[in-house]
Design an enzyme around this catalytic site. Structure first.
Site, PDB file in Angstrom:
ATOM      1  CB  SER A 196      -0.902   0.031   1.237  1.00  0.00           C
ATOM      2  OG  SER A 196      -1.623  -1.167   1.368  1.00  0.00           O
ATOM      3  CD  GLN A 197      -1.412   6.771  -1.067  1.00  0.00           C
ATOM      4  OE1 GLN A 197      -2.480   6.204  -0.863  1.00  0.00           O
ATOM      5  NE2 GLN A 197      -1.333   8.006  -1.474  1.00  0.00           N
TER       6      GLN A 197
END
Ligand code: SAH
Length: 206
Positions: A52-53
């Site tokens: 994920s970011q």
């Protein structure tokens, strides 16, 4: 990353920011992605999955309001990065990952960065939770579900918190849930897009 992507967007939980500083994200991404390890985006980790970011990892970690004695389940361990961040904030983290190669990669990444002390990764279908170590003070789900899997609701302690992306395969609400009087109270904290949570899978699909 911490100043520009996290603090500037309103994330102020100092323990979470310190955990994000402490975990070397470049050690959790494939070698050819290392130059992009601190950019503001999800990155491929193989097998069609992504890490994920950073903002999403931090937002989810903050929403769980972890304390140093908490017992935590992370569903969809992937690279092991998110589990490492949670491990810096909680007492113990169990990461569960469906794809055996990714579970092995997560274990190797955690061991190499010296984070395996209180973070373990098991292989399996996290939509069924991990009853062996239940109940959990907090559950973090890194893959999108159509609804909250009943097993996860059951394995959450009274007063426990869960973050989970719920919606369609294309777009979800990141739900922040608290268990109160045996019921789940949810609020939507953000719009997001995660890879799908494979539910009821008996065989890993690559
Ligand atoms: N938290 C990870 C992000 C991984 S992406 C990180 O920090 O790198 C989501 C992960 O969920 C993928 O690795 C995918 O294989 C896994 N996944 C999907 N369905 C699952 C299920 N039912 N049980 C366990 N893991 C699952």
């Amino acid at each position: 990353m911490v100043e520009r992507q996290l603090r500037a967007r309103g994330l102020q939980d100092e323990r979470v920011l310190a955990a994000m500083l402490a975990i070397p994200r470049e050690q959790f991404v494939p070698e050819d992605e290392r130059a992009r390890a601190y950019t503001d985006e999800p990155l491929p980790i193989g097998f069609g999955q992504t890490i994920s970011q950073p903002y999403m990892t931090a937002l989810m970690a903050a929403a769980l309001e972890l304390t140093p004695s908490d017992n935590v389940l992370e569903v969809g361990a992937g690279s092991g990065y998110h589990a490492a961040v949670l491990g810096a904030l909680a007492g113990r983290v169990i990461g569960i990952e469906l794809i055996p190669e990714l579970a092995a990669m997560a274990r190797a990444n955690l061991a190499r960065t010296d984070r395996a002390g209180n973070v373990i990764v098991v292989e399996g279908d996290g939509s069924l939770g991990y009853p062996t170590a239940a109940p959990y003070d907090a559950i973090s789900v890194a893959a999108a579900a159509e609804d909250v899997p009943p097993a996860l609701a059951e394995q959450l302690k009274e007063g426990g918190r869960m973050v989970i992306p719920v919606g369609s395969p294309w777009e979800q609400d990141l739900l922040v849930i608290r268990k109160h009087g045996g019921r789940l109270l949810a609020r939507a904290a953000a719009c997001c897009r995660f890879v799908p949570l494979r539910e009821g899978a008996t065989h890993p699909v690559h």
